[in-house]
Design an enzyme around this catalytic site. Sequence first.
Site, PDB file in Angstrom:
ATOM      1  N   ASP A   1       0.837  -1.188   0.000  1.00  0.00           N
ATOM      2  CA  ASP A   1       0.000   0.000   0.000  1.00  0.00           C
ATOM      3  C   ASP A   1       0.883   1.252   0.000  1.00  0.00           C
ATOM      4  OD1 ASP A   1      -2.405   1.749   0.740  1.00  0.00           O
ATOM      5  OD2 ASP A   1      -3.273  -0.253   0.929  1.00  0.00           O
TER       6      ASP A   1
ATOM      7  N   ASP B   1      -1.770   2.479  18.126  1.00  0.00           N
ATOM      8  CA  ASP B   1      -2.651   1.312  17.999  1.00  0.00           C
ATOM      9  C   ASP B   1      -2.084   0.258  17.048  1.00  0.00           C
ATOM     10  OD1 ASP B   1      -4.894   0.368  19.233  1.00  0.00           O
ATOM     11  OD2 ASP B   1      -6.335   1.493  18.040  1.00  0.00           O
TER      12      ASP B   1
ATOM     13  N   HIS C   1      -4.178   5.847   3.371  1.00  0.00           N
ATOM     14  CA  HIS C   1      -4.817   4.616   2.923  1.00  0.00           C
ATOM     15  C   HIS C   1      -4.174   3.386   3.565  1.00  0.00           C
ATOM     16  CE1 HIS C   1      -5.981   1.471  -0.068  1.00  0.00           C
ATOM     17  NE2 HIS C   1      -7.047   2.226  -0.263  1.00  0.00           N
TER      18      HIS C   1
ATOM     19  N   ASN D   1      -6.813  -2.668  24.181  1.00  0.00           N
ATOM     20  CA  ASN D   1      -5.716  -1.921  24.814  1.00  0.00           C
ATOM     21  C   ASN D   1      -6.169  -0.543  25.276  1.00  0.00           C
ATOM     22  OD1 ASN D   1      -6.038  -0.755  22.304  1.00  0.00           O
ATOM     23  ND2 ASN D   1      -3.844  -0.596  21.843  1.00  0.00           N
TER      24      ASN D   1
ATOM     25  N   TYR E   1      -8.348 -12.770 -10.557  1.00  0.00           N
ATOM     26  CA  TYR E   1      -7.653 -14.050 -10.747  1.00  0.00           C
ATOM     27  C   TYR E   1      -8.264 -15.119  -9.842  1.00  0.00           C
ATOM     28  CZ  TYR E   1      -3.967 -11.610 -13.333  1.00  0.00           C
ATOM     29  OH  TYR E   1      -3.261 -10.869 -14.254  1.00  0.00           O
TER      30      TYR E   1
ATOM     31  N   SER F   1     -11.413  -1.194  -0.767  1.00  0.00           N
ATOM     32  CA  SER F   1     -10.125  -1.162  -0.072  1.00  0.00           C
ATOM     33  C   SER F   1     -10.295  -1.449   1.406  1.00  0.00           C
ATOM     34  CB  SER F   1      -9.463   0.217  -0.225  1.00  0.00           C
ATOM     35  OG  SER F   1      -8.871   0.379  -1.475  1.00  0.00           O
TER      36      SER F   1
END
Length: 486
Positions: free
Chosen positions: A219, A228, A275, A289, A385, A442
């Site tokens: 990416d 985080d 992104h 957490n 694919y 995405s």
Amino acid sequence: MKHITLITALLFYCAIFSQKNQRPQSDQFNFVPGELIVKLKDNVDAKVYYSKSGKAMSSFNIGELLGIDDKITSHEVLFHQKSIEASIANQKKMKAVYKSKAAQNPNNGYKQKEPLTLKNIFVLKTNDKQEDILQLIEKLKDNPNIEYIEPNYTYSINDFEIASDIIYDKDLSPVPSTSTSVPNDPLYSQQTNITQTNIDDVWNEYTTGDGSQIVAILDTGIDYTHPDLEANIWINEAELNGVEGYDDDGNGYVDDIRGWDFINIDNAPLDDNMHGTHVAGIVGAVGDNGIGVAGAAWNVKLMPIKVFQSNGVGNSSTIAEGVNYATANGANIQNMSFGSYAESFTLKSALENAYASSLLVAAAGNDGVCIGPGGSCAPHYPSAYNFVLGVEDGNATYDNFDQDGPIYSGYSNFLNYEVKAPGSGIMNTVPNGGYRTLTGTSMATPIVAGAMALYMQQKPDDSKELIFGNLINTSGQNVDIKACLL
């Protein structure tokens, strides 16, 4: 004034709609100016040799061989020694996969080109960036020394939608945790993608992750300092504990402690977009957490691989290098929240090699285009694919879709999208310790990748074909990870 604004908005919408309709055709013309990718046939002696680090080099005059010496300013062997040798060994495995697909679909007339090795693949640069690349390809395509020749196609991750302002952790407080399936992360209540896929039931009954799975994020990079994410970032121990400035593990990349930046060619694959960090958080933000959000897997290794620029654009040769890096460095799963309607045989070959050891997951795209064949349909690669798990958004109509479902295909090489997952209004991590809501396939893709980390931890001996089948057979509007594990 309002009337003018409305007209402007309508014109803008029409322009965007028109661009989306045109994209399957226009992608064929989106490539890096002045560059070609050429694969010579494996039996051509291209005088390739390897440095101590495994970098492949050649003093061979490929321009002269092809009769375009006057047009070529430089050439470079694309892949490293380990990747080339592995692809030769894995070629037989992919042949067996294709043979199995053909047996499963005897009435489909299944046909698949022979899997190719990564040997003798060169990136050529022309003297003139205005060179007509398509005309040059047409001139050379029948050369008996060439396996294939193609442009260096460009890819983009820019079709996702930003649906909220940034929220910062300093403005949040932990929430009380009542069970193992309800973490104390302040924004967890907004993560409906977790409950819609029954991942919370997997947490409660099976596991939240044990850190054994490596998920490569191909990416724009990852903000690996994000509070985080930091604890779940993959670490290359050989380089961390090695000699600075030396390739301690011999993988061809110096000091790649946290992955690699293939855009700036360095060992700091930080996200300068947003992104990649968002995708990474959906896969594996640390859960329970008291900070921000919870990933699908609370304890997992996220491998940052930056193959897209800050403007969200990358190219097939760079992405293929990233795929090979992930494969060579042990990624169990590779998340690809990107795609194009232009098929790159270079990227396909890298993915065929990766399939031997990695589960491949990719976004179906956001243009509302059917996979086809026929009409205005077009397959979106690499998600189409049959050895890549193609992910649609199960809660939207904007996404590309498989009109005949995940079992049947009208294509002779059995192109399909296999599953659906939530991708609309997804809250997760962005750089500099922030959180934001984004929409797109995405965002649907990494929830599947993260869920697969939990699945593969529980069922490490399942074949990829069995995993695909279990996902498809237990899915409805969205994947059902708990049902998949039963």
